[in-house]
Design an enzyme around this catalytic site. Sequence first.
Site, PDB file in Angstrom:
ATOM      1  N   ASP A 170       0.870  -1.165   0.000  1.00 30.23           N
ATOM      2  CA  ASP A 170       0.000   0.000   0.000  1.00 30.23           C
ATOM      3  C   ASP A 170       0.913   1.223   0.000  1.00 30.23           C
ATOM      4  O   ASP A 170       1.736   1.373   0.913  1.00 30.23           O
ATOM      5  CB  ASP A 170      -0.901   0.002   1.248  1.00 30.23           C
ATOM      6  CG  ASP A 170      -1.988   1.073   1.178  1.00 30.23           C
ATOM      7  OD1 ASP A 170      -1.672   2.196   0.739  1.00 30.23           O
ATOM      8  OD2 ASP A 170      -3.125   0.803   1.587  1.00 30.23           O
ATOM      9  N   ARG A 231     -13.316  -4.117  -5.785  1.00 26.75           N
ATOM     10  CA  ARG A 231     -13.924  -3.457  -6.934  1.00 26.75           C
ATOM     11  C   ARG A 231     -13.568  -4.206  -8.214  1.00 26.75           C
ATOM     12  O   ARG A 231     -12.423  -4.642  -8.396  1.00 26.75           O
ATOM     13  CB  ARG A 231     -13.410  -2.007  -7.062  1.00 26.75           C
ATOM     14  CG  ARG A 231     -14.120  -1.024  -6.132  1.00 26.75           C
ATOM     15  CD  ARG A 231     -15.539  -0.751  -6.592  1.00 26.75           C
ATOM     16  NE  ARG A 231     -16.310   0.068  -5.659  1.00 26.75           N
ATOM     17  CZ  ARG A 231     -17.094  -0.399  -4.715  1.00 26.75           C
ATOM     18  NH1 ARG A 231     -17.200  -1.704  -4.532  1.00 26.75           N
ATOM     19  NH2 ARG A 231     -17.781   0.409  -3.937  1.00 26.75           N
ATOM     20  N   GLU A 260     -21.186  -5.237 -14.154  1.00 15.32           N
ATOM     21  CA  GLU A 260     -22.179  -5.784 -13.231  1.00 15.32           C
ATOM     22  C   GLU A 260     -23.556  -5.219 -13.573  1.00 15.32           C
ATOM     23  O   GLU A 260     -23.661  -4.062 -13.996  1.00 15.32           O
ATOM     24  CB  GLU A 260     -21.807  -5.439 -11.790  1.00 15.32           C
ATOM     25  CG  GLU A 260     -20.527  -6.111 -11.314  1.00 15.32           C
ATOM     26  CD  GLU A 260     -20.241  -5.863  -9.829  1.00 15.32           C
ATOM     27  OE1 GLU A 260     -21.086  -5.206  -9.147  1.00 15.32           O
ATOM     28  OE2 GLU A 260     -19.199  -6.322  -9.347  1.00 15.32           O
ATOM     29  N   HIS A 278     -21.524  -9.883  -5.780  1.00 15.96           N
ATOM     30  CA  HIS A 278     -21.251  -8.644  -5.047  1.00 15.96           C
ATOM     31  C   HIS A 278     -21.929  -8.674  -3.671  1.00 15.96           C
ATOM     32  O   HIS A 278     -22.726  -7.803  -3.318  1.00 15.96           O
ATOM     33  CB  HIS A 278     -21.727  -7.411  -5.835  1.00 15.96           C
ATOM     34  CG  HIS A 278     -20.938  -6.172  -5.498  1.00 15.96           C
ATOM     35  ND1 HIS A 278     -20.614  -5.223  -6.424  1.00 15.96           N
ATOM     36  CD2 HIS A 278     -20.411  -5.725  -4.337  1.00 15.96           C
ATOM     37  CE1 HIS A 278     -19.924  -4.241  -5.860  1.00 15.96           C
ATOM     38  NE2 HIS A 278     -19.786  -4.533  -4.585  1.00 15.96           N
ATOM     39  N   GLY A 280     -20.214  -8.640  -0.743  1.00 15.72           N
ATOM     40  CA  GLY A 280     -19.293  -8.185   0.295  1.00 15.72           C
ATOM     41  C   GLY A 280     -19.961  -7.452   1.437  1.00 15.72           C
ATOM     42  O   GLY A 280     -19.605  -7.627   2.606  1.00 15.72           O
TER      43      GLY A 280
END
Length: 525
Positions: A170, A231, A260, A278, A280
């Site tokens: 990161d 994503r 999507e 999707h 999550g």
Amino acid sequence: MPKVLISDKMDPKAAQIFRERGVEVDEITDKSPEELKDIIGRYDGLALRSSTKVTGDLLEAADNMKVVGRAGIGVDNIDVQAASAKGIVVMNTPFGNSITTAEHAIAMMFALAREIPQADASTQAGKWEKKKFMGVELTSKTLGLIGAGNIGGIVADRARGLKMKVVAYDPFLTEERALEMGVEKADLDTLLKRADFITLHTPLTDQTRNILSKENLAKTKKGVRIINCARGGLIDEAALKEGLDSGHIAGAALDVFVEEPARENPLFGTPGFISTPHLGASTTEAQVNVAIQIAEQMSDYLLSGGVTNALNMPSLSAEEAPLLKPYMALAEKLGSLVGQLAQDALKSIAIETEGAAAELNQKPITGAVLAGVMRAYSDSVNMVNAPFLAKERGLDVREVRHDREGDYHTLVRITVQTDEGDRSVAGTLFSNTEPRLVELFGIKVEADLAGKMLYVVNADKAGFIGRIGSALGEAGVNIGTFHLGRRATGGEAVLLLSVDQDITPELLTTLRGMDGVKTAMALDF
């Protein structure tokens, strides 16, 4: 009473909170873009999830819109730049579904490791293929974490509980934070080379799009397993299929896709691939949490000016807002003064605070200054779009906080660089609530900044004030307040008058032609 539209299906507690807080709310879902455009002008706020698309075209019709709130993390369906340009705050709820999303990523990792979906389908089909589904343990494996923010941090914590080694990539991860998380900080190439499992937890930006490209997937360890619950678009899906088909990638689990809803995708049916639609954030707890949070955040902003989890404005808690309000009023008036006096000559701006002002949240003060400055260039400007407009004009902005306390218990000073040199104004609060100008371009002066005003720079000579008063009287302009300052006796003096009538261009011409007048300008606050 502010009015909010909930345009996507949301937990009923959101509407309940709006009403309890004193915000009128309509729940109108499943509208087409054109239908939504027809009604959007009635509302001060728009609460949504992922279905409603907040485009620039829709925002053009949102004449009263002040805030758009996304009950969730991603704002891919909101044109944040267009909202910023129009002065609309964009909020999300980055923490409401963090645990849910992190747990889903861990569940997908277990599913990959033990081939649970495939084994379930086989068993329920009447087969008993124990030898076919030979999984791997997670213990002692290396997890490569791409994105070490809030969700990534939760995944890392859970993975360490499973006795995995965690390597994190990161750009914003510091060595101190990595140590606190118990992870090893690494560059992307090192992570790709070492990871047995890779999970992604980063937003989709120009920098992260296809971060697992064909080239980077080729750098991964043979037998790697990849999870994406963040994503769609972070992984090159075609390259991922090639890796699965070749056997270089042992498995992949995707909860998100480039397109999507993903009713068709080349990855579907590929050996080693599992997917969810999707999910999550799809737990009862998460749906309730994000609905409650967005309703509370939007209500705070509409009712008290509090700003939480905004993507285009500094945070300002509902508790801070009343405390900062007089300081922001002072900052905006000083910014407006600078913007009107300097006009198009601004190159950079420094905002200095000392005393009580220096102990406060500086970002709202800076935003208020810029709102005041930019009002000289645009009528529809506020703290949201002011930084956007300043950046467009190439204005360099600097914040300086001083620990010292000078002649005033609090002071805000604005210094601008112009073609003619630096210009500085300073102000304070009387009785902690009343903004007052105390210095103008190096000259001590005490003045209110309100309504219509006349600004004059002149040579300090006897009889000048009388001549100014006579000229205004002859033009039918009544003087409200009168403020004077000078550098030295007989030197340069400044005159600030509040007036009850407009200063016409003809009157300004007359004033500028008077003996001793160097500058004469009409100001409006």
